[in-house]
Design an enzyme around this catalytic site. Structure first.
Site, PDB file in Angstrom:
ATOM      1  N   ASP A  56       0.849  -1.179   0.000  1.00  0.00           N
ATOM      2  CA  ASP A  56       0.000   0.000   0.000  1.00  0.00           C
ATOM      3  C   ASP A  56       0.888   1.234   0.000  1.00  0.00           C
ATOM      4  O   ASP A  56       1.997   1.212   0.539  1.00  0.00           O
ATOM      5  CB  ASP A  56      -0.893  -0.027   1.251  1.00  0.00           C
ATOM      6  CG  ASP A  56      -1.763   1.200   1.353  1.00  0.00           C
ATOM      7  OD1 ASP A  56      -2.439   1.525   0.369  1.00  0.00           O
ATOM      8  OD2 ASP A  56      -1.760   1.836   2.425  1.00  0.00           O
ATOM      9  N   ASP A  76      -2.032  -0.706   5.942  1.00  0.00           N
ATOM     10  CA  ASP A  76      -2.338  -0.183   7.270  1.00  0.00           C
ATOM     11  C   ASP A  76      -3.823   0.091   7.477  1.00  0.00           C
ATOM     12  O   ASP A  76      -4.259   0.298   8.603  1.00  0.00           O
ATOM     13  CB  ASP A  76      -1.546   1.093   7.547  1.00  0.00           C
ATOM     14  CG  ASP A  76      -1.863   2.198   6.543  1.00  0.00           C
ATOM     15  OD1 ASP A  76      -2.566   1.924   5.546  1.00  0.00           O
ATOM     16  OD2 ASP A  76      -1.412   3.336   6.753  1.00  0.00           O
ATOM     17  N   ASP A 102      -7.127  -2.502   3.339  1.00  0.00           N
ATOM     18  CA  ASP A 102      -6.063  -3.450   3.023  1.00  0.00           C
ATOM     19  C   ASP A 102      -6.304  -4.830   3.625  1.00  0.00           C
ATOM     20  O   ASP A 102      -5.647  -5.797   3.246  1.00  0.00           O
ATOM     21  CB  ASP A 102      -4.715  -2.925   3.543  1.00  0.00           C
ATOM     22  CG  ASP A 102      -4.336  -1.593   2.944  1.00  0.00           C
ATOM     23  OD1 ASP A 102      -4.521  -1.438   1.722  1.00  0.00           O
ATOM     24  OD2 ASP A 102      -3.869  -0.707   3.681  1.00  0.00           O
TER      25      ASP A 102
END
Length: 885
Positions: free
Chosen positions: A337, A619, A623
């Protein structure tokens, strides 16, 4: 018309973002005054509370059964049962202790994993304000129902999925759901196209996100499992891929069991054909099976992983599942990410453009008068708070905070500016006009400060640089910056506009410049990406940001440099990334931009289908499904959400992407140590099997009795294999390519080393046994010497197993002192056994004469020379191959 939630009827819910305000209210059978208390109670009773669906809770019994349901454990339990039935209680107890320890550790990990959706559920259990019967009152979010009318303002967490009815200067932070790093402007009323993506639904608010500024009224359109976050919760209940180590060990266990049972069957058939008693043959077969089957492997693997866990913790990587330790060493792709992982998730000014001067470096800007004028305007037209002494305690709009940081960087004091120029009146930012303005006192008159979208503010300015400024703004936007223009105007005391005239006064401005904002990279991220690349691990960035922003970040990180290396969420929706050509395109892509939560899972799946072992970092709540679906999920420990941490296999305590590199090194070291343990256990087992098989085929008595085989297995492998698990990482681990995802534990290299070592030790031990018999020694005397020789062989061979490629003489003993103690303990136990009453009778052993011991030691030490020669030949062959290539 009464709306029934989708999870109760199976019908697809309406596309709320595509409906008008009137259609939404009619569909939900509600109104602007909200539901009546009675109707709300009826809906709550009918459809349940606003909570995420709970996965079925596994019982302790189910967890324990899952732990022992593996080929190796099942085989060990079977061996223990047969050993107990034949009266060998000592070995049966030993095997059961091994199984119990391994099961207890694994079950503890599984039990902790049941908290996955609990953390996610807590995100929407908040308080909120609801209008019922025309009156606004506080209520627990779990009591919300579809059709409720909510009133929210800055600082509130959104408790359900909402359709906006009215909004004023509304912005929401949706980074944890969509990955969008900047606050999103929200608009009411206007219906959007049906195909609008989650991140583009500006007339919707989603559960779990945060109101950052403004206020709104909105109607609840989905609760609990029907919300966008609820769909993520459902995805978390799907089976995870499981760490690569478990899959490898399962394959290895099946193969080993097949080989062991085949050898045992062969030996039994030969002995029975030769007239050996059935009971003696069966007991010997069990002992041989136990010596071949490495029952110490589960404990040794667990200890190797536990050692690596401690080492990784010292390097800021917390392991939630033991088998995941080595996974980083096996991964070929890290799908990471962007927001909060590669970047700081903090909007910052990174580029200035000033009329007549062009781009100005921030480092030199404090001495630039025009830059300081821009900084003053940005600080005065501002509602945020920022204390340079406590930068983490800033509050307000993210862009406003960034302007105050910019003013500080320009050697300005925002607080002093505000005190010196009190605000008279202002025009707060509005999504429709796309700018904010503030009128402050200045001398005997006033100064107007304006900041907003370049395409709106620049045309309001006088001067010949407008066309140039708009062109620069487009280029900056293409480079991934969010561009705002800053302008100002002076008023004399007699023409200061009043509140009514202020909107019209935002005209004939002086352009002060353009500011490019971006979410800055973490300082260590670029070096960490380079280290991953050097280790043969590809880094692919996944983000909810626009493609231009994503490419700009990727260029800075060294991940990508061309638009054709980007795949967007639209590409995935269109299906152009699927099928063999599509999977190949995904494998080549380096950036995935503007993707939604569900698409992250699809990307991970496609990369796995392409043969990759995928580690996913993230985070946010968005995700979590991909973290679970990946071979290894890695969450941020500080800035990450509870959901991401609970569903991940590994957690970075410092939110530092560079810690992933440390994890890769420790993971590879852990897997290398597991291979070393297997090399020792299977190699010595092969030696024992070869020795016994040669004796049986040549018609000689068994070289060792069943009890002696069990003693040999216990006294040597019982400690030496565990000690190998403490071996430190070999040099150069990070410069080796990752293992292929389908590579078995018993690869060609290990099979060669096992064959060379096992055959050599087995043949030499058989030859010594046969020579002793030929010299007239009794079978008991020959077995006594052969047992000591096998102990010495295994004492020596363990040093060969410290590395599969490096010479044993290049590895300092100080790197693994537990191994030295384990070897000494095994040798002392064997030397002491003939002097221990009871034990010497069971083992049928006697002290060996010193001159014979002096002969056995160099014979055993020869295994080191044999393996050193094999390693030398392999290194030379590899060097020739490298020169040829």
């Amino acid at each position: 018309m009464s709306y029934m939630p989708v999870d109760r009827t199976g019908a697809a819910p309406p596309l709320w973002h595509a409906l008008s305000e009137r259609q939404v209210l009619e569909t939900l059978s509600t109104s602007a005054t909200g539901l009546s208390a009675g109707e709300a109670d009826r809906r709550l009773a009918a459809f349940g509370p606003n909570l995420l669906p709970e996965p079925p809770v596994r019982t302790i019994g189910a967890i324990l059964l899952a732990q022992i349901w593996s080929p190796l454990i099942a085989l060990l339990l079977a061996a223990a049962a047969v050993a107990a039935a034949m009266g060998d209680l000592e070995d049966a107890v030993f095997i059961l202790i091994v199984v119990l320890i391994n099961t207890a550790i694994g079950a503890t990990q599984e039990y902790r994993a049941q908290a996955n959706t609990q953390a996610l559920r807590a995100r929407i259990r908040t308080g909120t304000r609801v209008r019922r019967d025309g009156t606004i009152a506080p209520i627990e979010s779990r009591a919300l129902v579809v059709g409720d009318m909510l009133v929210l303002e800055a600082g509130d967490r959104v408790p359900a999925d909402l359709r906006l009815i009215a909004a004023s200067q509304l912005q929401a932070d949706e980074a944890m759901l969509t990955g969008e790093s900047l606050p999103v402007d929200k608009l009411e009323l206007r219906a959007l196209p049906e195909g609008a993506r989650l991140a583009d639904r500006t007339n919707m608010l989603h559960a779990g996100t945060m109101i950052q500024r403004g206020r709104c009224e909105a109607v609840v359109v989905a609760t609990g499992g029907s919300t966008a976050i609820g769909q993520i919760a459902r995805a978390l209940q799907a089976p995870s891929a499981g760490p690569p180590l478990l899959r490898r060990l399962d394959r290895f266990s099946r193969l080993l069991a097949l080989v062991a049972l085949s050898l045992v069957a062969l030996v039994v058939a030969i002995q029975l054909a030769g007239g050996a008693p059935l009971r003696e043959t069966v007991f010997f077969a069990i002992a041989l099976a136990v010596s071949i089957i490495p029952e110490g492997l589960p404990v040794a693997v667990t200890i190797a992983l536990a050692v690596a866990t401690r080492r990784m913790a010292r390097r800021h990587v917390i392991v939630r599942q033991l088998a995941a330790v080595e996974g980083l060493g096996a991964c070929t792709v890290i799908a990471t990410d962007k927001t909060g992982t590669l970047t700081l998730n903090k909007v910052a000014a990174r580029r200035l453009w000033l009329p007549g001067e062009g781009d100005v470096l921030l480092a030199s800007a404090p001495s630039d008068e025009m830059a300081r004028a821009l900084g003053e305007a940005g600080a005065l037209c501002n509602d945020a708070t920022f204390d340079p002494a406590h930068p983490d305690q800033a509050s307000g709009d993210a862009v406003d905070i960034a302007f105050l940081r910019l003013a500080h960087d320009l050697s300005l004091d925002p607080a002093a500016l505000a005190a010196a120029h009190p605000r008279l009146r202002d025009l707060p930012f509005d999504a429709a006009r796309k700018f904010a303005a503030a009128l402050n006192t200045a001398g005997g008159g006033a100064r107007l400060s304006v900041k907003g979208a370049a395409e709106v503010v620049v045309p309001l300015c006088t001067g010949a640089e407008s066309a140039q400024a708009l062109a620069v703004a487009e280029r900056m936007a293409a480079d991934g910056y969010r561009v705002l223009a800053v302008a100002g105007r002076r008023f004399d005391a007699h023409d200061v506009p009043d509140a009514a005239a202020l909107p019209a006064a935002v005209d004939r401005l002086t352009l002060l410049g353009l500011v490019g904002f971006i979410d800055p990279l973490r300082p260590e991220a670029k070096a960490a990406v380079a280290a991953c690349t050097a280790a043969g691990v590809a880094v692919k960035m996944i983000t909810g940001d626009h493609a231009a922003t994503a490419l700009a970040i990727a260029r800075d990180l060294g991940i990508a440099d061309r638009p054709d290396q980007i795949v967007t969420g639209r590409d995935l929706e269109a299906g152009t990334a699927y099928g063999p050509p599509g999977i190949e395109r995904l494998a080549r892509a380096r950036v995935f931009a503007r993707v939604e939560p569900g698409q992250k899972v699809e990307i991970v799946q496609a990369l796995q289908d392409a043969g990759h072992v995928v580690a996913m970092t993230g985070d946010g709540v968005n995700d979590a499904p991909a973290l679970r679906r990946a071979d290894l999920g890695i969450a941020m420990g500080r800035g990450g959400t509870d959901v991401a941490r609970e569903v991940a296999d590994l957690v970075l305590t410092d939110d530092n992407f560079a810690s992933v590199v440390a994890g890769i090194e420790e993971g590879r070291a852990a897997y290398a140590n597991i291979r070393k343990v297997i090399l020792l256990l299977v190699g010595t087992g092969a030696a024992e099997a070869a020795m016994v098989l040669l004796a049986v085929l040549s018609g000689l008595p068994a070289p060792l009795t069943a009890v002696q085989l069990l003693w040999l297995n216990l006294v040597t492998n019982g400690g030496q294999d565990v000690a190998l698990a403490f071996e430190k990482a070999e040099p150069g681990l990070l410069h080796r390519p990752p293992r292929p995802g389908d590579e078995p534990i018993l690869d060609r290299l290990m099979l060669r080393q096992i064959a060379v070592a096992g055959l050599y030790m087995g043949v030499v031990a058989y030859a010594v046994f046969a020579a002793l018999l030929g010299a007239g020694r009794s079978a008991e005397e020959a077995r006594n010497v052969t047992l000591m020789l096998m102990v010495l062989f295994q004492n020596m061979h363990v040093f060969n197993c410290r590395s599969e490629t490096l010479s044993a003489f290049r590895l300092p003993l100080a790197n693994n002192l537990p191994l030295a103690f384990a070897v000494a303990a095994a040798l002392l136990a064997s030397l002491a056994a003939p002097f221990v009453p009871g034990l010497r009778d069971v083992l049928d052993v006697a002290p060996i004469a010193p001159d014979l011991m002096l002969l056995l030691v160099p014979i055993a030490a020869s295994i080191i020379l044999v393996i050193e020669g094999d390693k030398f030949l392999r290194r030379r062959a590899a060097a020739r191959k490298a020169q040829t290539c």
